[in-house]
Design a protein around this motif. Structure first.
Motif, PDB file in Angstrom:
ATOM      1  N   HIS A 252      18.294  45.838  11.439  1.00  0.00           N
ATOM      2  CA  HIS A 252      18.046  47.031  12.175  1.00  0.00           C
ATOM      3  C   HIS A 252      16.328  47.207  12.313  1.00  0.00           C
ATOM      4  O   HIS A 252      16.100  47.332  13.342  1.00  0.00           O
ATOM      5  N   ILE A 253      15.955  47.209  11.049  1.00  0.00           N
ATOM      6  CA  ILE A 253      14.501  47.402  11.190  1.00  0.00           C
ATOM      7  C   ILE A 253      13.745  46.491  11.886  1.00  0.00           C
ATOM      8  O   ILE A 253      12.661  46.739  12.518  1.00  0.00           O
ATOM      9  N   ASP A 254      14.199  45.374  11.965  1.00  0.00           N
ATOM     10  CA  ASP A 254      13.227  44.240  12.551  1.00  0.00           C
ATOM     11  C   ASP A 254      13.499  44.584  14.156  1.00  0.00           C
ATOM     12  O   ASP A 254      12.497  44.024  14.861  1.00  0.00           O
ATOM     13  N   ARG A 255      14.517  45.236  14.663  1.00  0.00           N
ATOM     14  CA  ARG A 255      14.598  45.686  15.904  1.00  0.00           C
ATOM     15  C   ARG A 255      13.495  46.647  16.448  1.00  0.00           C
ATOM     16  O   ARG A 255      13.141  46.645  17.382  1.00  0.00           O
ATOM     17  N   LEU A 256      13.226  47.438  15.280  1.00  0.00           N
ATOM     18  CA  LEU A 256      12.161  48.518  15.556  1.00  0.00           C
ATOM     19  C   LEU A 256      10.646  48.045  15.548  1.00  0.00           C
ATOM     20  O   LEU A 256      10.056  48.878  15.931  1.00  0.00           O
ATOM     21  N   LEU A 257      10.426  47.040  14.643  1.00  0.00           N
ATOM     22  CA  LEU A 257       9.133  46.645  14.581  1.00  0.00           C
ATOM     23  C   LEU A 257       8.495  46.230  15.772  1.00  0.00           C
ATOM     24  O   LEU A 257       8.956  45.388  16.766  1.00  0.00           O
ATOM     25  N   PRO A 258       7.194  46.608  16.106  1.00  0.00           N
ATOM     26  CA  PRO A 258       6.705  46.149  17.329  1.00  0.00           C
ATOM     27  C   PRO A 258       6.067  44.661  17.183  1.00  0.00           C
ATOM     28  O   PRO A 258       5.308  44.366  16.285  1.00  0.00           O
ATOM     29  N   GLY A 259       6.374  43.750  18.167  1.00  0.00           N
ATOM     30  CA  GLY A 259       5.650  42.576  18.187  1.00  0.00           C
ATOM     31  C   GLY A 259       6.377  41.654  17.290  1.00  0.00           C
ATOM     32  O   GLY A 259       7.080  42.114  16.649  1.00  0.00           O
ATOM     33  N   LYS A 260       5.706  40.498  17.083  1.00  0.00           N
ATOM     34  CA  LYS A 260       6.261  39.358  16.348  1.00  0.00           C
ATOM     35  C   LYS A 260       4.887  39.033  15.686  1.00  0.00           C
ATOM     36  O   LYS A 260       4.344  37.992  16.107  1.00  0.00           O
ATOM     37  N   PRO A 261       4.706  39.473  14.349  1.00  0.00           N
ATOM     38  CA  PRO A 261       3.325  38.835  13.724  1.00  0.00           C
ATOM     39  C   PRO A 261       3.656  37.492  13.299  1.00  0.00           C
ATOM     40  O   PRO A 261       4.634  36.970  13.107  1.00  0.00           O
ATOM     41  N   ASN A 262       2.291  36.838  12.970  1.00  0.00           N
ATOM     42  CA  ASN A 262       2.607  35.306  12.573  1.00  0.00           C
ATOM     43  C   ASN A 262       3.089  35.208  11.223  1.00  0.00           C
ATOM     44  O   ASN A 262       2.214  35.785  10.179  1.00  0.00           O
ATOM     45  N   PRO A 263       4.168  34.435  11.091  1.00  0.00           N
ATOM     46  CA  PRO A 263       4.930  34.392   9.816  1.00  0.00           C
ATOM     47  C   PRO A 263       3.742  33.716   8.593  1.00  0.00           C
ATOM     48  O   PRO A 263       4.061  34.399   7.847  1.00  0.00           O
ATOM     49  N   GLY A 264       3.054  32.912   8.992  1.00  0.00           N
ATOM     50  CA  GLY A 264       2.153  32.309   8.188  1.00  0.00           C
ATOM     51  C   GLY A 264       1.381  33.294   7.584  1.00  0.00           C
ATOM     52  O   GLY A 264       0.770  33.440   6.501  1.00  0.00           O
ATOM     53  N   GLU A 265       0.489  33.939   8.521  1.00  0.00           N
ATOM     54  CA  GLU A 265      -0.303  35.116   8.026  1.00  0.00           C
ATOM     55  C   GLU A 265       0.408  35.989   7.188  1.00  0.00           C
ATOM     56  O   GLU A 265      -0.297  36.872   6.188  1.00  0.00           O
ATOM     57  N   VAL A 266       1.509  36.632   7.675  1.00  0.00           N
ATOM     58  CA  VAL A 266       2.080  37.641   6.880  1.00  0.00           C
ATOM     59  C   VAL A 266       2.576  37.236   5.388  1.00  0.00           C
ATOM     60  O   VAL A 266       2.400  37.713   4.344  1.00  0.00           O
ATOM     61  N   GLN A 267       2.856  35.919   5.424  1.00  0.00           N
ATOM     62  CA  GLN A 267       3.294  35.284   3.787  1.00  0.00           C
ATOM     63  C   GLN A 267       1.843  35.151   3.096  1.00  0.00           C
ATOM     64  O   GLN A 267       1.927  35.345   1.989  1.00  0.00           O
ATOM     65  N   LYS A 268       0.891  34.550   3.805  1.00  0.00           N
ATOM     66  CA  LYS A 268      -0.305  34.494   2.921  1.00  0.00           C
ATOM     67  C   LYS A 268      -0.846  35.864   2.549  1.00  0.00           C
ATOM     68  O   LYS A 268      -1.137  35.978   1.202  1.00  0.00           O
ATOM     69  N   SER A 269      -0.817  36.716   3.255  1.00  0.00           N
ATOM     70  CA  SER A 269      -1.053  38.479   3.016  1.00  0.00           C
ATOM     71  C   SER A 269      -0.122  38.880   1.754  1.00  0.00           C
ATOM     72  O   SER A 269      -0.731  39.334   0.737  1.00  0.00           O
ATOM     73  N   LEU A 270       1.228  38.514   1.907  1.00  0.00           N
ATOM     74  CA  LEU A 270       1.986  39.109   0.837  1.00  0.00           C
ATOM     75  C   LEU A 270       1.939  38.287  -0.418  1.00  0.00           C
ATOM     76  O   LEU A 270       1.922  38.920  -1.476  1.00  0.00           O
ATOM     77  N   LEU A 271       1.513  37.071  -0.372  1.00  0.00           N
ATOM     78  CA  LEU A 271       0.959  36.343  -1.583  1.00  0.00           C
ATOM     79  C   LEU A 271       0.031  36.669  -2.338  1.00  0.00           C
ATOM     80  O   LEU A 271       0.066  36.866  -3.493  1.00  0.00           O
ATOM     81  N   ILE A 272      -1.017  37.195  -1.303  1.00  0.00           N
ATOM     82  CA  ILE A 272      -2.311  37.734  -2.196  1.00  0.00           C
ATOM     83  C   ILE A 272      -1.932  38.876  -2.686  1.00  0.00           C
ATOM     84  O   ILE A 272      -2.124  39.127  -4.014  1.00  0.00           O
ATOM     85  N   ALA A 273      -1.222  39.721  -2.176  1.00  0.00           N
ATOM     86  CA  ALA A 273      -0.973  41.022  -2.690  1.00  0.00           C
ATOM     87  C   ALA A 273      -0.085  41.040  -3.786  1.00  0.00           C
ATOM     88  O   ALA A 273      -0.126  41.751  -5.036  1.00  0.00           O
TER      89      ALA A 273
END
Length: 497
Positions: free
Chosen positions: A336-357
């Protein structure tokens, strides 16, 4: 509509490219596990605050000493010929070993590791369902903050208590049935679950629900696999010290009249405390609103929706089930949340940021543990070591009528040198007649006839009761001539003249 075929998005178990996919999604696992564990460690004293922890540790010590699971409790003087159905013997032994070799810090880390397993499985279920990494992060972290219910101690569902095993295995069974993967391992897991906690019956409910939906869809292959899995689990639970009598232990808990007197079996409204309940209520309202909004167009599998709504209703009826609602709602909430999120961020960039955090979070874990470690130990809130030493020195052979909550700590600190009247094992260790007699006493207003009857029937020499109960003090001291001989950290000891 099958469980996963109707979901959009990539699958984690598509065979070719699996290794690469796992590498690409490692960031979200590291991030969620790291920060969930930081949250759990920050609440570490609450993890050890379960009132029954004392008797669980003492039971583990006793089993290791004897080399077998005892047929009857050696600590109470009110048992009669009642058999003790210790459904959590394996958890007790595990906790006993951890505390002996690593202290309460090791037991705390074990509980936190259980929480990490839950995080990993929920994350896998959300990603397999096609939800994006940001949506899964929001849903899983919200769930893992809420389901332990740290705002309602001692009714906590990620704690140093056997119910943690049920939380872990219920998520594993749910995820494996949902993903149709490695279900052949579930009977082996059921063998462990049945020796860790009586909540193993939930595993049969999960398999049965998935099997029932498969039957309605005429998905014969899936139904056959689930049928064999359920049969294997039925055989697996017999591998336990109680044999078939394990069912007697389960029925001594589920449906017993004692449930009406235990807070975790009470309704959600009776356990709500402000402001601690606000985040959970907000989550429930948002979830219900999203479900109603996307009810017709959502690709959610029927099994997930049924489990979620069923445990939401059960949670309002009995508080302990609300934790399962939060767990089972993770996948639909993420979609459900996925429907509400604006746009489609780059999966690779998201995973990279999450890994660093996440790596930063992993570095903070040892610091968090070092910060809370001095506070780890069996709580003195109900019974201090000084209280236990006084009772051992002066009342080691007395028949003491103790309050329910202090029974477990008294067992742990005295190991039977001070016989107890009752504790949290309830109908799994004590006869129903004794429990009926006891629950007539746990009222603010004194039933004089009930107190006189219990004192006479069980030949009570002393009463060990919360010192805030002024009405009882007036009854025993002023009306019956007893003496308030000792005032401890939480309890007062009244001695018969």
């Amino acid at each position: 509509m099958y469980a996963l075929e109707t979901w959009s998005g990539p699958r984690l178990d598509q065979g070719r490219g699996t290794i690469g996919t796992h590498a690409q999604t490692s960031g979200i696992y590291v991030f969620l596990i790291a920060f969930a564990c930081i949250y759990y460690l920050s609440n570490a004293p609450l993890l050890l605050g379960h009132y029954d922890l004392g008797w669980h540790l003492a039971a583990g010590d006793l089993i290791r000493q004897r080399g077998s699971v005892p047929y009857q409790d050696p600590w109470a003087f009110t048992l009669g010929d009642k058999q003790w159905y210790n459904l959590s013997w394996l958890w007790d032994v595990t906790a006993s070993v951890l505390v002996q070799r690593t202290g309460f810090g090791g037991l705390t880390l074990f509980v936190v590791a259980c929480g990490a397993v839950i995080v990993a499985y929920l994350t896998s279920a959300g990603l397999s369902g096609g939800a994006s990494a940001p949506a899964v992060c929001i849903a899983v972290f919200s769930t893992c903050v809420l389901y332990p219910t740290f705002a309602t101690p001692p009714n906590i569902y990620l704690a140093a208590a056997p119910n943690t095993a049920t939380m872990v295995f219920s998520v594993i069974f749910y995820t494996q049935c949902l993903k149709k993967a490695r279900r052949f391992l579930l009977p082996a897991m059921m063998m462990l679950w049945a020796n860790l906690h009586g909540g193993f019956v939930l595993g049969f409910f999960i398999i049965g629900l998935f099997g029932g939906i498969a039957l309605l869809r005429r998905d014969w292959e899936n139904f056959r696999i689930l049928g064999f899995t359920g049969a294997g689990c039925l055989v697996a639970i017999l591998v336990n010290p109680l044999g078939l009598h394990i069912y007697d232990g389960v029925t001594a808990t589920l449906g017993n009249f004692v449930q009406a007197n235990i807070t975790e079996w009470a309704s959600y409204s009776q356990n709500m405390t402000l402001p601690g309940c606000i985040p959970g209520i907000v989550y429930i309202l948002i979830f219900v609103a999203l479900e109603l909004r996307y009810a017709g167009s959502s690709p959610l599998p029927l099994e997930t929706r049924l489990l979620t709504w069923l445990f939401l209703v059960l949670g309002f009826h009995q508080f302990r089930y609300m934790a399962f609602f939060f767990l089972f709602s993770t996948v639909p909430f993420a979609l459900h949340i996925d429907r509400l999120l604006p746009g489609k961020p780059n999966p690779g960039e998201v995973q990279k940021s999450l890994l660093i955090a996440g790596i930063i979070g992993l570095c903070l874990l040892p610091l968090t543990f070092m910060h809370v470690r001095p506070a780890l130990g069996l709580t003195d809130e109900l019974l201090s070591e000084q209280d236990a030493h006084y009772l051992e020195a002066n009342f080691s052979h007395a028949r003491i009528l103790n309050h329910w909550n202090v029974g477990g700590p008294l067992i742990f600190r005295t190991h039977g040198t001070v016989p107890i009247f009752v504790d949290g094992r309830a109908a799994t260790a004590y006869p129903d007649s004794l429990l009926h007699d006891y629950f007539k006493l746990v009222k603010w207003d004194i039933d004089e006839a009930a107190w006189d009857s219990v004192i006479e029937k069980y030949k009570i020499d002393a009463v060990f009761w919360p010192k805030v109960h002024d009405v009882l003090r007036h009854f025993l001291v002023d009306e019956r001539g007893w003496k308030e001989q000792y005032v401890g950290s939480h309890e007062s000891l009244y001695v018969k003249p």
